[in-house]
Design a protein around this motif. Sequence first.
Motif, mmCIF file in Angstrom:
data_model
loop_
_atom_site.group_PDB
_atom_site.id
_atom_site.type_symbol
_atom_site.label_atom_id
_atom_site.label_comp_id
_atom_site.label_asym_id
_atom_site.label_seq_id
_atom_site.Cartn_x
_atom_site.Cartn_y
_atom_site.Cartn_z
ATOM 1 N N TYR A 179 0.847 -1.203 0.000
ATOM 2 C CA TYR A 179 0.000 0.000 0.000
ATOM 3 C C TYR A 179 0.872 1.239 0.000
ATOM 4 N N GLN A 180 0.311 2.320 -0.557
ATOM 5 C CA GLN A 180 0.996 3.602 -0.548
ATOM 6 C C GLN A 180 -0.011 4.727 -0.724
ATOM 7 N N GLY A 181 0.361 5.918 -0.312
ATOM 8 C CA GLY A 181 -0.512 7.081 -0.426
ATOM 9 C C GLY A 181 0.048 8.098 -1.397
ATOM 10 N N PHE A 182 -0.858 8.796 -2.093
ATOM 11 C CA PHE A 182 -0.461 9.795 -3.070
ATOM 12 C C PHE A 182 -1.047 11.172 -2.762
ATOM 13 N N GLY A 183 -1.587 11.354 -1.567
ATOM 14 C CA GLY A 183 -2.117 12.661 -1.196
ATOM 15 C C GLY A 183 -3.187 13.119 -2.172
ATOM 16 N N GLU A 184 -3.071 14.367 -2.621
ATOM 17 C CA GLU A 184 -4.079 14.940 -3.511
ATOM 18 C C GLU A 184 -3.712 14.801 -4.988
ATOM 19 N N GLU A 185 -2.683 13.987 -5.306
ATOM 20 C CA GLU A 185 -2.275 13.812 -6.696
ATOM 21 C C GLU A 185 -3.360 13.100 -7.500
ATOM 22 N N ASN A 186 -3.307 13.250 -8.808
ATOM 23 C CA ASN A 186 -4.148 12.525 -9.777
ATOM 24 C C ASN A 186 -5.642 12.591 -9.436
ATOM 25 N N PRO A 187 -6.211 13.781 -9.272
ATOM 26 C CA PRO A 187 -7.647 13.842 -8.978
ATOM 27 C C PRO A 187 -8.466 13.291 -10.139
ATOM 28 N N VAL A 188 -9.588 12.657 -9.805
ATOM 29 C CA VAL A 188 -10.481 12.134 -10.842
ATOM 30 C C VAL A 188 -11.702 13.032 -11.021
ATOM 31 N N ALA A 189 -11.836 14.050 -10.187
ATOM 32 C CA ALA A 189 -12.977 14.962 -10.272
ATOM 33 C C ALA A 189 -12.512 16.349 -9.837
ATOM 34 N N ASP A 190 -13.397 17.326 -10.019
ATOM 35 C CA ASP A 190 -13.080 18.723 -9.734
ATOM 36 C C ASP A 190 -13.051 18.979 -8.227
ATOM 37 N N ASN A 191 -11.907 19.403 -7.715
ATOM 38 C CA ASN A 191 -11.788 19.683 -6.288
ATOM 39 C C ASN A 191 -12.477 20.979 -5.872
ATOM 40 N N GLU A 192 -13.028 21.722 -6.844
ATOM 41 C CA GLU A 192 -13.718 22.962 -6.506
ATOM 42 C C GLU A 192 -15.147 22.712 -6.033
ATOM 43 N N THR A 193 -15.658 21.493 -6.200
ATOM 44 C CA THR A 193 -17.026 21.176 -5.776
ATOM 45 C C THR A 193 -16.994 20.120 -4.683
ATOM 46 N N GLU A 194 -18.028 20.102 -3.847
ATOM 47 C CA GLU A 194 -18.103 19.128 -2.762
ATOM 48 C C GLU A 194 -18.184 17.714 -3.315
ATOM 49 N N GLU A 195 -18.998 17.533 -4.393
ATOM 50 C CA GLU A 195 -19.135 16.206 -4.981
ATOM 51 C C GLU A 195 -17.810 15.736 -5.575
ATOM 52 N N GLY A 196 -17.088 16.669 -6.223
ATOM 53 C CA GLY A 196 -15.794 16.308 -6.790
ATOM 54 C C GLY A 196 -14.789 15.921 -5.716
ATOM 55 N N ARG A 197 -14.745 16.678 -4.616
ATOM 56 C CA ARG A 197 -13.820 16.343 -3.521
ATOM 57 C C ARG A 197 -14.147 14.987 -2.926
ATOM 58 N N LYS A 198 -15.458 14.682 -2.827
ATOM 59 C CA LYS A 198 -15.868 13.387 -2.290
ATOM 60 C C LYS A 198 -15.334 12.248 -3.164
ATOM 61 N N GLN A 199 -15.419 12.409 -4.494
ATOM 62 C CA GLN A 199 -14.934 11.359 -5.389
ATOM 63 C C GLN A 199 -13.411 11.202 -5.290
ATOM 64 N N ASN A 200 -12.706 12.281 -4.993
ATOM 65 C CA ASN A 200 -11.243 12.216 -4.911
ATOM 66 C C ASN A 200 -10.756 11.555 -3.625
ATOM 67 N N ARG A 201 -11.610 11.472 -2.595
ATOM 68 C CA ARG A 201 -11.235 10.775 -1.351
ATOM 69 C C ARG A 201 -11.508 9.287 -1.557
ATOM 70 N N ARG A 202 -10.591 8.601 -2.211
ATOM 71 C CA ARG A 202 -10.851 7.273 -2.751
ATOM 72 C C ARG A 202 -9.657 6.347 -2.549
ATOM 73 N N VAL A 203 -9.859 5.086 -2.954
ATOM 74 C CA VAL A 203 -8.779 4.086 -2.983
ATOM 75 C C VAL A 203 -8.850 3.370 -4.321
ATOM 76 N N GLU A 204 -7.688 3.241 -4.975
ATOM 77 C CA GLU A 204 -7.595 2.507 -6.239
ATOM 78 C C GLU A 204 -6.696 1.289 -6.055
ATOM 79 N N LEU A 205 -6.866 0.307 -6.950
ATOM 80 C CA LEU A 205 -6.074 -0.915 -6.917
ATOM 81 C C LEU A 205 -5.332 -1.031 -8.245
ATOM 82 N N ARG A 206 -4.039 -1.299 -8.182
ATOM 83 C CA ARG A 206 -3.242 -1.428 -9.393
ATOM 84 C C ARG A 206 -2.515 -2.770 -9.372
ATOM 85 N N PRO A 207 -2.807 -3.653 -10.362
ATOM 86 C CA PRO A 207 -2.094 -4.937 -10.413
ATOM 87 C C PRO A 207 -0.596 -4.712 -10.552
ATOM 88 N N LEU A 208 0.189 -5.511 -9.866
ATOM 89 C CA LEU A 208 1.650 -5.415 -9.947
ATOM 90 C C LEU A 208 2.179 -6.452 -10.921
#
Length: 390
Positions: free
Chosen positions: A361-390
């Motif tokens: 596991y690792q953290g990337f902070g606010e990097e690589n947003p998937v939605a607009d951080n200027e809106t509440e809905e966008g910020r909610k989507q950015n507070r997420r977890v992704e999985l990447r096959p190694l």
Amino acid sequence: MKRCMKALALVAVMAFCAGQLSAEEPDYRFDLSPMVGGHIFEGNQNLDDGYTLGLALGYAINNRCTLEGGFTWISAETETGDVDVDGQRYSLDGLYHFMPEEALRPFVLIGAGALRLDPDVGDSETDFMAEYGAGIKYAVMDNLDLRAELRHVMPFDDFYNNLAWQLGISWRFGKREKAMAEEEPMAAMDSDGDGVPDDVDTCPNTPAGQAVDALGCPVILDSDGDGVPDDMDVCADTPAGQPVDELGCPVILDADGDGVEDSMDRCPDTPQGAVVDNRGCWVIQGLTFDTGETRIKSDFLPLLNEVVAVLMTNPEVRVSIEGYTDSQGSDTANQRISEGRAKAVQEYFVSKGVAEGRMEYQGFGEENPVADNETEEGRKQNRRVELRPL
């Protein structure tokens, strides 16, 4: 002894530059450098610091070494009595440029010359001197540089330590003509005009306009280069590199079968059954976190169980669990929170029987947003977890 050392240093620089004659020639032979600056006298010379106007003319031996002659006029006055003093500094210098192909080019210099001081009251005096220094040039145009330099000036007779700084421009001129290309040999005979010389053309008399191979024999035309002959190509003019079917029409490639075309898939090789977003990345769809929180709400546990099922179905898959935050908060806090979210997901997977060695596991902070951080809905989507096959 000091005179000898300075003279030997100048000779060494000139010899080094002469040894560089095999280096690449510069585009221009000469450069002219008008400059302004200041001359700082040693304290026991009874002279206030003065301002200077200078002009230097250089000859480029190669793209690293330049031989430069310079004249600098100095205006100063004595510390006591306020007597005006005019000065002239004559120099012959060797310049060595580092990184000659870059826009920003540091250089060092060493040289010798004379320093003449002429007060309004009293006798003038002229001393031979040595100097060395360093500077930078920055290309603002093809033949125009900004220039800045600092020199340590050392008169011989009464040895003093003077500093001289200058700012100016360097205008390069005398452009070298490119060497003319060698005369091309006479073209070989090509009776049928197919581009293949007669002495290698195994299929002479091909019709005009007929595409031929390297031996001059007709080839099947494929105008768009998709591997389907023109007479069978239903979809002509497909873009270069576009996969096509047997009729020459584009096909959509999705190597990992996640429903996202390979050309748009930013996360290839997701395992079968993984739920991905429109980027093709394995996201735990619906899992979000409250601002600043790393705790997983019980409402989202069924979503995590779906991922556990995929991991159990694909035991060879190893994954990186990657946490993210929105843009609120400091970088340090966001980094810590994102790592905590990723770790919380890993710990849940381990509790459900997924081997810990299959995950990191690792953290990337606010990097690589998937939605607009200027809106509440966008910020909610950015507070997420992704999985990447190694």
